[in-house]
Design an enzyme around this catalytic site. Structure first.
Site, PDB file in Angstrom:
ATOM      1  N   ASP A   1       5.039  66.958  71.151  1.00  0.00           N
ATOM      2  CA  ASP A   1       5.312  68.248  71.775  1.00  0.00           C
ATOM      3  C   ASP A   1       5.027  69.417  70.842  1.00  0.00           C
ATOM      4  OD1 ASP A   1       6.063  67.099  74.145  1.00  0.00           O
ATOM      5  OD2 ASP A   1       8.213  67.282  73.808  1.00  0.00           O
TER       6      ASP A   1
ATOM      7  N   HIS B   1       5.667  62.199  78.971  1.00  0.00           N
ATOM      8  CA  HIS B   1       6.481  62.921  78.000  1.00  0.00           C
ATOM      9  C   HIS B   1       5.950  62.638  76.591  1.00  0.00           C
ATOM     10  CE1 HIS B   1       9.406  64.789  80.595  1.00  0.00           C
ATOM     11  NE2 HIS B   1       9.633  63.636  81.214  1.00  0.00           N
TER      12      HIS B   1
END
Length: 364
Positions: free
Chosen positions: A156, A126
């Site tokens: 991200d 992640h």
């Protein structure tokens, strides 16, 4: 700006949908291929903010008929966004080889954390993991504290979605010139490392170059946030001497010999301690008023809700209330024009019938 450009997005999480939202904000015809049944994620809204401005078609990519529909969409598309682990699209018969055979000019955008190759390419991960390994999280907090950057922004979004958008647009320009498509391998670990180059250019020379708290932007007393007496925070980053002079003038420290040592690392901890005491003596509003309109390079640390009420951001229309909540408007803007009100997010499969009609296909 991107009117006439059609991009197909395969439903995913995080950076892929964000990239699609940005392209939709810029005018692209974004069609998101949603699963026919939503994932059972607690609290997940029926309409996703990241789907704003897109059209939605619900397809089952394990169904041969629906795969045929997707390929018909691809035949008229300029780009594709997918965010699965490497190999998943290939196992569905929808990898680059198959889809570039359908549309040779296709720009096939692949959004992953670790990339399409390398020892970690098949591992889960992640946002925080990718930027930890890439080096981008190293300077995320003051020295002596656990590194913790703002969630999603550095990895991200910054290292992932924005690099995917740049890659897609570059690929579309190339296809326009050459008629040849391409595959974009947008890995968060690569993009977040690439984002470090500005900071790397400012690193001090010598054996302590990688030490936290000793760099030009993460060590000085004039480059950090300070707590105020009411629990608010004020940011200070007056790098240039002329702006540092304004900062000292406003605080009545212009003639203080200690603060004259702006670029002396040995002095930074002591001066930071002195500034901590100064800022802790008054509430945030006091400091906002003191520095208002000046070039001291000082600004309050605001929540999104507070930022929406700031006069500067309100004048620019940076934050807007839409679809029952707060969201940031499109960026960048063009010709000085305020960004349009964000277009609505579709429900799952909302445009299925209309898109099938465009393709001349019967409803599934």
């Amino acid at each position: 700006m991107l009117e006439g450009i059609r991009i197909i997005e395969i439903e995913g999480l995080g950076p892929g949908p964000f990239a699609g939202m940005m392209l939709a904000d810029l005018g692209a015809d974004m069609i998101v291929v949603h699963r026919k049944t939503a994932d059972p994620v607690p609290g997940k809204a029926e309409r996703n903010l990241l789907d704003r401005g897109k059209r939605s078609i619900a397809l089952d990519l394990k169904d041969a008929g629906d795969v045929a529909v997707l390929k018909r969409l691809i035949a008229g598309a300029h780009g594709l966004i997918e965010g699965f682990r490497p190999g998943v699209m290939e196992r569905l018969g929808l990898g680059p080889t198959e889809l570039l055979a359908v549309q040779p000019r296709l720009v096939y955008g692949r959004m992953t954390g670790w990339g399409q190759s390398g020892p970690r390419s098949q591992q889960a991960g992640h946002d925080l993991n990718y930027i930890a390994l890439s080096g981008a999280a190293w300077f995320a907090s003051p020295a002596g504290q656990p590194p913790f950057p703002p969630p999603t922004l550095v990895g991200d979004i910054g290292g992932g979605a924005l690099y995917l958008v740049a890659g897609l647009l570059a690929g579309i320009l190339r296809a326009h010139r050459s008629g040849t498509g391409t595959v974009v391998d947008a890995a968060i670990v690569d993009g977040s490392a690439h984002m470090m180059n500005l900071l790397m250019s400012l690193r001090p020379a010598g054996p302590r170059a990688s030490d936290r708290g000793h760099g030009l932007l993460d060590g000085p007393h004039w480059s950090r946030c300070y707590a105020c007496t009411d629990g608010g925070w004020i940011s200070v980053q007056c790098l240039e001497p002329k702006f540092y002079a304004v900062f000292l003038e406003k605080l009545g420290l212009r003639d203080d010999p200690g603060f004259a040592r702006q670029f002396v690392p040995e002095a930074w901890p002591v001066l930071a301690g002195r500034l901590s005491g100064i800022f802790a003596a008054q509430p945030l509003a006091c400091w906002v008023e003191l520095f208002a309109g000046s070039d001291a390079c000082v600004a309050p640390v605001l929540s999104p809700e507070q930022a929406a009420e700031d006069p500067h951001l309100a004048a620019r229309g940076t934050w807007v209330a839409a679809e029952g909540g707060l969201q940031a408007g499109a960026a960048p803007r063009f010709d000085g024009r305020l960004p349009d009100t964000p277009r609505a997010s579709p429900s799952r499969g909302e445009h299925t019938a209309a898109i099938l009609a465009e393709l001349g296909a019967r409803p599934v």
